[in-house]
Design an enzyme around this catalytic site. Structure first.
Site, PDB file in Angstrom:
ATOM      1  N   MET A 249       0.850  -1.195   0.000  1.00 55.76           N
ATOM      2  CA  MET A 249       0.000   0.000   0.000  1.00 55.76           C
ATOM      3  C   MET A 249       0.890   1.251   0.000  1.00 55.76           C
ATOM      4  SD  MET A 249      -3.458  -0.945   1.991  1.00 55.76           S
ATOM      5  CE  MET A 249      -2.928  -0.633   3.653  1.00 55.76           C
ATOM      6  N   GLY A 250       2.142   1.080  -0.402  1.00 55.29           N
ATOM      7  CA  GLY A 250       3.045   2.235  -0.486  1.00 55.29           C
ATOM      8  C   GLY A 250       3.553   2.660   0.877  1.00 55.29           C
TER       9      GLY A 250
ATOM     10  N   LYS B  92       5.045  -9.888   9.412  1.00 49.12           N
ATOM     11  CA  LYS B  92       4.425  -8.916  10.328  1.00 49.12           C
ATOM     12  C   LYS B  92       2.884  -9.020  10.254  1.00 49.12           C
ATOM     13  CE  LYS B  92       3.484  -4.564  11.763  1.00 49.12           C
ATOM     14  NZ  LYS B  92       2.762  -4.191  10.597  1.00 49.12           N
ATOM     15  N   ASP B  93       2.354  -9.170   9.027  1.00 48.43           N
ATOM     16  CA  ASP B  93       0.900  -9.326   8.864  1.00 48.43           C
ATOM     17  C   ASP B  93       0.601 -10.824   8.783  1.00 48.43           C
ATOM     18  OD1 ASP B  93       0.098  -6.502   8.664  1.00 48.43           O
ATOM     19  OD2 ASP B  93       1.400  -6.535   6.920  1.00 48.43           O
TER      20      ASP B  93
ATOM     21  N   GLN C 226      -2.935 -12.074   7.769  1.00 46.79           N
ATOM     22  CA  GLN C 226      -3.137 -11.797   6.340  1.00 46.79           C
ATOM     23  C   GLN C 226      -2.438 -12.863   5.495  1.00 46.79           C
ATOM     24  OE1 GLN C 226      -2.772  -7.786   4.390  1.00 46.79           O
ATOM     25  NE2 GLN C 226      -0.721  -8.482   3.928  1.00 46.79           N
TER      26      GLN C 226
ATOM     27  N   HIS D  73       9.342  -3.338   3.565  1.00 44.58           N
ATOM     28  CA  HIS D  73       8.907  -3.560   2.176  1.00 44.58           C
ATOM     29  C   HIS D  73      10.112  -3.829   1.276  1.00 44.58           C
ATOM     30  CE1 HIS D  73       5.550  -0.785   3.537  1.00 44.58           C
ATOM     31  NE2 HIS D  73       4.879  -1.830   3.100  1.00 44.58           N
TER      32      HIS D  73
ATOM     33  N   GLY E 168       5.087 -10.024   4.112  1.00 40.69           N
ATOM     34  CA  GLY E 168       5.827  -9.951   5.362  1.00 40.69           C
ATOM     35  C   GLY E 168       5.145 -10.750   6.459  1.00 40.69           C
TER      36      GLY E 168
ATOM     37  N   GLN F   4     -10.396  -2.484   2.273  1.00 39.34           N
ATOM     38  CA  GLN F   4      -9.928  -3.152   3.501  1.00 39.34           C
ATOM     39  C   GLN F   4      -9.943  -2.223   4.705  1.00 39.34           C
ATOM     40  OE1 GLN F   4      -5.979  -4.092   1.611  1.00 39.34           O
ATOM     41  NE2 GLN F   4      -5.189  -3.728   3.658  1.00 39.34           N
TER      42      GLN F   4
HETATM   43  O1  PAF Z   1      -0.162  -5.756   3.449  1.00 35.74           O
HETATM   44  C1  PAF Z   1      -0.601  -4.830   2.738  1.00 35.74           C
HETATM   45  O2  PAF Z   1       0.051  -3.813   2.526  1.00 35.74           O
HETATM   46  C2  PAF Z   1      -1.996  -4.942   2.130  1.00 35.74           C
HETATM   47  O3  PAF Z   1      -2.888  -5.534   3.009  1.00 35.74           O
HETATM   48  C3  PAF Z   1      -2.018  -5.643   0.766  1.00 35.74           C
HETATM   49  C4  PAF Z   1      -1.570  -7.105   0.871  1.00 35.74           C
HETATM   50  C5  PAF Z   1      -1.114  -4.907  -0.210  1.00 35.74           C
HETATM   51  C6  PAF Z   1      -3.441  -5.663   0.191  1.00 35.74           C
HETATM   52  O4  PAF Z   1      -3.941  -4.373   0.034  1.00 35.74           O
END
Ligand code: PAF
Length: 286
Positions: A30-31, A149-150, A153, A37, A147, A61
């Site tokens: 998400m930048g 970290k999430d 996800q 990253h 990562g 999200q």
């Molecule tokens: O981890 C993230 O930055 C976001 O949840 C992702 C995987 C890019 C989806 O928008």
């Protein structure tokens, strides 16, 4: 490095690359890129012949009262950092092109979506899975790098790939931390100095759980309770959850009899932070 803004052009580029039999490694973001990253991008560079990074703050999200508008955005700086790493393509679409409206088609996982972060952020993982599936269809990656970290996800995305037969291998990279242990996050810039200090309690709670396991503790409720006490005892911090779960399924665990994950989340000021650590069952340790 080429910047692609339109989804159909990304898809056409990906199909051309596949026709040329090039392996595509993909880092969805998400930048507001930080060293975490960049470690994912380096890993992607090792895995594929072509590296694609997406930068898209995905509106689906974020809940209605969450920080979608405030989420940090700096495309120019992100692009400069990615150029230095020899990324081949940056895909940075507009929300209006990704979600033209009136679709109503979403992906969610019936069991894993509603636990932990999913409980506090209803609809969050539905938005994540939907956008990741769309991105996979546009970028056609052989590898996608996420990562640790999430953690929740990543577990959900792995499950989605398995359940829906995506041809993408999910690669997980370790959490990158500041020297004092704070996990890197794009949201850390929101922390005031005293909040940043207070946020270290998350890492301390996880280290505490690791130390208990090293001492032979295998009762996951005791581990979770100790983490909750540590986090609740810290100033400026509002505990959201501290739990130990099966690392593969995120199902609750009574005993640490398989690979587990300790997961924590807390609010610090206006910022919500998460962190985790893997816990190995005592007998599997060397
Ligand atoms: O981890 C993230 O930055 C976001 O949840 C992702 C995987 C890019 C989806 O928008």
């Amino acid at each position: 490095m080429e910047i692609i803004r339109r989804p159909h052009l990304m898809q056409q580029t990906a199909l051309d690359l596949k026709r040329d039999r090039l392996k595509i490694a993909f880092v969805p973001t998400m930048g507001a890129l930080h060293a975490g990253h960049l470690s994912l991008v380096r890993r992607a560079n090792q895995m594929g012949q072509v590296t694609v990074v997406s930068i898209f703050v995905n509106p689906t999200q974020f809940g209605p009262s969450e920080d979608f508008e405030q989420y940090p955005r700096d495309l120019g700086r992100d692009v400069d950092q990615l150029k230095e790493l020899d990324v081949d393509y940056v895909f940075a679409p507009d929300p209006a092109d990704m979600f033209p409206g009136g679709s109503g088609t979403y992906l969610y996982n019936e069991t894993m979506s509603n636990r932990f972060c999913g409980k506090s952020r209803p609809g969050h993982f539905r938005g994540v899975l939907t956008v990741v599936a769309k991105l996979f269809n546009l970028v056609r990656p052989d590898f996608a790098v996420f990562g640790q970290k999430d953690f929740q996800q990543a577990a959900l995305i792995k499950r989605m790939v398995l359940d829906l037969n995506f041809l993408t291998e999910i690669v997980l990279c370790p959490t990158v931390r500041e020297s004092d242990g704070l996990a890197l996050s794009s949201r850390n810039i929101f922390l005031k100095p005293e909040e940043r200090q207070a946020a270290l309690v998350l890492h301390r709670a996880l280290r505490g759980a690791e130390a208990m396991v090293a001492d032979g503790e295998d009762d996951t409720e005791k581990l979770a309770e100790a983490m909750r006490e540590t986090i609740s005892g810290g100033p400026l911090v509002r505990l959201d959850y501290a739990e130990v779960a099966d690392a593969a399924t995120l199902e609750p665990l009574e005993r640490l009899d398989r690979r587990a994950v300790a997961l924590v989340a807390a609010g610090v000021g206006v910022t919500r932070l998460i962190d985790n650590t893997l816990l190995e069952p005592p007998e599997e340790k060397q």
